[in-house]
Design a protein around this motif. Sequence first.
Motif, short mmCIF file in Angstrom:
data_model
loop_
_atom_site.label_atom_id
_atom_site.label_comp_id
_atom_site.label_asym_id
_atom_site.label_seq_id
_atom_site.Cartn_x
_atom_site.Cartn_y
_atom_site.Cartn_z
N GLU A 185 35.33 55.03 43.94
CA GLU A 185 36.83 54.58 44.00
C GLU A 185 36.93 53.04 44.48
N ILE A 186 36.07 52.36 44.81
CA ILE A 186 35.98 50.99 44.97
C ILE A 186 36.05 50.34 43.52
N ALA A 187 35.39 50.95 42.71
CA ALA A 187 35.05 50.19 41.41
C ALA A 187 36.66 50.46 40.55
N THR A 188 37.17 51.52 40.90
CA THR A 188 38.43 51.72 40.13
C THR A 188 39.68 50.85 40.70
N ILE A 189 39.81 50.51 42.00
CA ILE A 189 40.66 49.62 42.67
C ILE A 189 40.29 48.38 42.32
N TYR A 190 39.21 47.93 42.34
CA TYR A 190 38.81 46.48 42.11
C TYR A 190 39.00 45.94 40.54
N GLU A 191 38.59 47.05 39.67
CA GLU A 191 38.99 46.57 38.36
C GLU A 191 40.65 46.55 38.12
N ILE A 192 41.22 47.32 38.73
CA ILE A 192 42.90 47.38 38.62
C ILE A 192 43.61 46.18 39.12
N LEU A 193 42.90 45.82 40.31
CA LEU A 193 43.49 44.47 40.93
C LEU A 193 43.00 43.19 40.39
N ARG A 194 41.69 43.41 39.72
CA ARG A 194 41.51 42.19 38.91
C ARG A 194 42.22 42.00 37.69
#
Length: 322
Positions: free
Chosen positions: A268-277
């Motif tokens: 979940e962290i990886a998904t949120i981080y990639e979209i925010l980036r």
Amino acid sequence: MRVLGTAALLVLALGSVAAADDPVSVAASVDKRGITIGDPIRLALIVEVDPGYQITDSGVGRTMDEFEVLEASPPQVTRIANSRTRYTFRYRVTAFRVGDLVFPQIHVAYQGPGGARGVVPTADIPIVVTSVILPGEATDDIKPAKPQLRLPTAAPQIPQLAIQVALAVVVLVMLALIIRQTRRVAARRPKDADMDEVLLTPAQRAMAELNRVASLHLPEKGRYAEHYALLSKTLRAYVGDRFGLSANERTPRELREDMLRAGIDRTEIATIYEILREGESARFHHAVSYPARAQHAVRSALDAMRRAAVAEQYDLMKGQPS
């Protein structure tokens, strides 16, 4: 000269798999080093271990820097010489950004016979990603596809106007039914809408907003910055509502560190981080994007929120008195 040639062959054989004499050795390879944007690449990860050693994590996540994993096959396990075991992991990956990219190191985690844990990395793999549009090629003269030819034995075709009229009638009937039902419910329970909003969990509220953003079709209109701004706002609100973090005041990297410290699911962290980036690049750096990439971001966010909604329901069930 013969002695030098033999020595060179020996060095190559020993270097074909990283640290072949170690209890755990790894090697990664791809079927091509150059693709057009979005084309799949076949990635093979080979791990060899001594007896008593186990692989605890292949090191390949949903995203690997600029690359995304499209498909993962079950690993193949074979016995090789010296009682060693070989694990072969196969993936299909791709990238949605043009440029000279590098597939990062894969950190394979293992556990030894005595319980000791360790990590062995692979080497970086350079990959060139090019656009499907040739340099200097105009994109405003793409012609629409020609209609298919009808066969002589084909069934009679219904006039397009008749189909459109029928669809319009169906839509109007459905709209009238929806309006009627909405008015009846509103008359009976005027406060239901507010109650529904209150009863929704953070993940459910995020899913509703993400579906609304997807229905706007902003990437197809070239409005990437607005699209990613809405996605980022939704995900930050979810993180703040569910985990109590100051999501709106943090950069993507800072928020990722906060979520890691909070013990949130790493996928979940990886998904949120990639979209925010991606949102930062689209909004502030005006990076070139593609509708397919932006739509993929919405789908990834929805998948993450569906998993989060299931986890929320499980937490609620655990909190109920038995």
